[in-house]
Design a protein around this motif. Structure first.
Motif, mmCIF file in Angstrom:
data_model
loop_
_atom_site.group_PDB
_atom_site.id
_atom_site.type_symbol
_atom_site.label_atom_id
_atom_site.label_comp_id
_atom_site.label_asym_id
_atom_site.label_seq_id
_atom_site.Cartn_x
_atom_site.Cartn_y
_atom_site.Cartn_z
ATOM 1 N N SER A 218 0.820 -1.211 0.000
ATOM 2 C CA SER A 218 0.000 0.000 0.000
ATOM 3 C C SER A 218 0.853 1.260 0.000
ATOM 4 O O SER A 218 0.320 2.366 0.096
ATOM 5 N N GLY A 219 2.174 1.117 -0.086
ATOM 6 C CA GLY A 219 3.075 2.247 0.018
ATOM 7 C C GLY A 219 3.028 3.176 -1.172
ATOM 8 O O GLY A 219 2.418 2.878 -2.204
ATOM 9 N N PRO A 220 3.722 4.316 -1.057
ATOM 10 C CA PRO A 220 3.655 5.339 -2.103
ATOM 11 C C PRO A 220 4.414 4.992 -3.378
ATOM 12 O O PRO A 220 4.202 5.634 -4.407
ATOM 13 N N TYR A 221 5.294 3.979 -3.344
ATOM 14 C CA TYR A 221 6.082 3.640 -4.524
ATOM 15 C C TYR A 221 5.809 2.206 -4.965
ATOM 16 O O TYR A 221 5.549 1.321 -4.138
ATOM 17 N N VAL A 222 5.893 1.998 -6.271
ATOM 18 C CA VAL A 222 5.717 0.666 -6.847
ATOM 19 C C VAL A 222 6.872 0.381 -7.796
ATOM 20 O O VAL A 222 7.410 1.293 -8.434
ATOM 21 N N VAL A 223 7.267 -0.889 -7.882
ATOM 22 C CA VAL A 223 8.321 -1.296 -8.811
ATOM 23 C C VAL A 223 7.764 -1.231 -10.226
ATOM 24 O O VAL A 223 6.724 -1.823 -10.535
#
Length: 606
Positions: A218-223
């Protein structure tokens, strides 16, 4: 900037007093939870105190790692994932403020509730909380995450799960954990477990994902892209659910972050000098002074920033594996510490600028005091007197050199201890009663050039004692496998410690995991006194008891001579492109931790 190092200590003392006065308060939902006292920030706080709440969004930054990676799942024992992933792409029910010793504020959870004895804790999820794919974070996801990480996840998650008696849904968005052991910190640890999406893993093996699939967080960054062993790219999710939270205001500001991987620190530094990287952390004070004068620094395109902190020194050095001979004999371990000429090595490596670590909690109020143990510290240790290492009760201090490069005084003392332990020099070799020579292997990462140079200097002294030393230098994957299997004589060692030590101490030095594969107790200490001091820290009813137990633990570990300490990293040194900014006028008491850069930084062209 803060006016001095003692203000947070006074604040901590006041918080502890408030904590014990509040023990009879009834349970009710709160916006945050502190280990001692009440959270410093009110329910209507606007932003964390050490961030720039008006920081602009934008920019692309590139960081460098040494070694490689073969997994995108940072939550399992198998494989090596980029260490940054679990901080950038995943969230927990609560988030930590780095300007307080140990306080959490609501993140995925809107509120937290616990009784005075903290025998259970209950969280209420925010209705707007979403995973990166847009699906809601549910109580079912929370329960699945705790159970899966606690039984199949990395070893660091399993100790907590063993202390959970029950986890249950108590409302549409409420989840309660009940504990099976008295431990006031468990309510806070519960708030820090990463929450993953259950539906993603239906019919799949969570432990075997490797590079095939990254867990959804659910974090602000995605791979958004990667090449095995070479780079990983993450982008800020434009639909990130928590962008308007007070806890997130002024943080997570870069649009894109990329991690490039290099064979060793020298190659990484050259990449930074050429402009391929946006920032590097420098851990060597002499290198900071002498080698950061390249053209980009002179032009002002690269800025050198120093960030202070008020946290304990922790322990850095060479750890000895006390599970195997000859390190199972404290006299041998102490002799190896005596043979380490710190002044000479420190002067050679850092110009003598960085201070020596004197104990595990040095540089803090939790550190052991000089001389014999007194008062409550002595009372805590006396029941274990027969098993304590020499000096734990009567006083222990690291040996000081005689000021010469050859360190003859300490080498003579080292030889005397080795002789007591049954070792004698025969034909230039140190041998035991069976005639076997002492031959030591030091396991090192290929990328750790600094420790390799330290070992080279140290080896010269050990040869004078008749001890043969071989540096066993391996890549990151082999290093991870070997240390997990506890397959080493000596190896490089680092343990960061906080102003509020707690359950992580069991992982670091508890006897329960001392011989378990994957244990973080690399030294192999299995001491009833250590276990008892940790238990006392976690169940203390007074602030005096907590501090005394921590100081007693510091004594046992330091006197046990398990690690050859080197220098403290008392100041963080970060070189970065001029466009990268941070709020230098409001540094947190923990200074630059693993989450400070990039969390509190931003990109600004002018």
């Amino acid at each position: 900037m803060r006016p001095g190092p003692f203000l947070p200590i006074r604040a901590l003392t006041g918080a502890i007093t408030l904590f014990f006065l509040a023990q009879t308060a009834p349970a009710q939902p709160q916006h945050g939870i502190a280990m001692y006292g009440a959270p410093a920030l009110p329910p209507d706080y606007k932003a964390l105190p050490y961030v720039n709440p008006d920081a602009p969004k934008g920019g692309r930054v590139v960081f460098g790692n040494t070694g490689g990676f073969d997994s995108l799942n940072p939550f399992v024992q198998k494989g090596t994932a980029p260490w940054q992933l679990r901080f950038w792409g995943y969230e927990s029910l609560m988030g930590r403020s780095w300007d307080e010793p140990f306080t959490l504020y609501g993140l995925l959870a809107a509120s937290v509730e616990t009784p005075p004895d903290r025998s259970w804790v209950e969280f209420t999820l925010r209705p707007e909380a979403r995973f990166s794919d847009g699906s809601p974070v549910t109580v079912e996801d929370v329960i699945w995450s705790y159970e899966t990480l606690g039984t199949k996840g990395h070893l660091r998650y399993r100790g907590f799960w063993s202390r959970v008696a029950k986890i249950e849904q108590t409302g549409p968005r409420r989840v309660r954990l009940t504990f099976n052991t008295p431990d006031r910190e468990l309510a806070l640890i519960a708030g820090m477990r990463p929450i993953l999406k259950k539906a993603q893993w239906e019919g799949k093996d969570f432990t075997a994902s490797g590079l095939s699939e990254a867990p959804i967080g659910s974090g602000p960054y995605v791979v958004t892209g990667f090449e095995a062993g070479r780079y990983v790219t993450l982008k800020r999710n434009p639909d990130y659910w928590g962008r308007d939270l007070a806890f997130r205001r002024g943080t997570e500001n870069f649009d894109e972050m990329r991690i490039e991987f290099y064979g060793d620190a020298t190659v990484l530094f050259e990449a930074f000098k050429s402009g391929a990287l946006s920032a590097v952390r420098e851990f060597n004070a002499e290198k900071w002074q002498r080698q950061y004068d390249f053209p980009a620094v002179t032009r002002g395109d690269v800025v050198k920033s120093e960030i202070s902190n008020q946290r304990p020194s922790g322990m850095t050095g060479l750890v000895m594996n006390s599970r195997r001979a000859p390190f199972d004999d404290w006299r041998v371990r102490q002799a190896l510490i005596l043979a380490f000429n710190f002044d000479y090595i420190n002067d050679t490596m850092t110009g003598g600028v960085q201070p020596r670590i004197t104990s595990y909690f040095s540089n803090s109020p939790l550190a052991m005091r000089p001389g014999p143990a007194t008062g409550r510290v002595r009372d805590l240790l006396l029941p274990y007197a027969a098993d304590l290492p020499p000096g734990a009760l009567d006083g222990y201090a690291l040996p000081e050199g005689d000021g010469t490069a050859r360190n003859r005084t300490n080498l003579r003392a080292a030889m005397a201890l080795l002789t007591q332990a049954g070792w004698h020099v025969v034909d230039g070799e140190l041998r035991n009663a069976e005639g076997e020579p002492m031959r030591l292997s030091v396991l090192l990462r290929q990328a750790d050039g600094e420790m390799q140079r330290v070992v080279d200097l140290y080896t010269q002294a050990l040869r004078r004692l008749g001890i043969a030393v071989v540096a066993d230098t391996v890549d990151d994957a082999q290093y991870t496998t070997r240390t997990a299997a506890l397959d080493f004589d000596l190896t490089s060692f680092r343990r960061d410690l906080s102003l509020s030590p707690g359950n992580e101490q069991r992982l670091y030095w508890g006897s329960a995991d001392a011989n378990q594969e994957g244990s973080r107790n690399l030294m192999g200490v299995a001491s009833p006194a250590v276990d008892a001091m940790i238990d006392t820290m976690l169940t203390s009813d007074t602030s005096e008891d907590f501090t005394a137990a921590t100081r007693a633990l510091d004594r046992v570990l330091t006197a046990g001579a398990y690690v050859i300490p080197i220098w403290a990293y008392d100041v963080s040194r970060i070189a970065h492109v001029r466009q990268m900014k941070y709020p230098a006028d409001r540094l947190p008491i923990y200074g630059d931790g693993v989450e400070y850069m990039p969390d509190a930084w931003w990109w600004q062209e002018n």
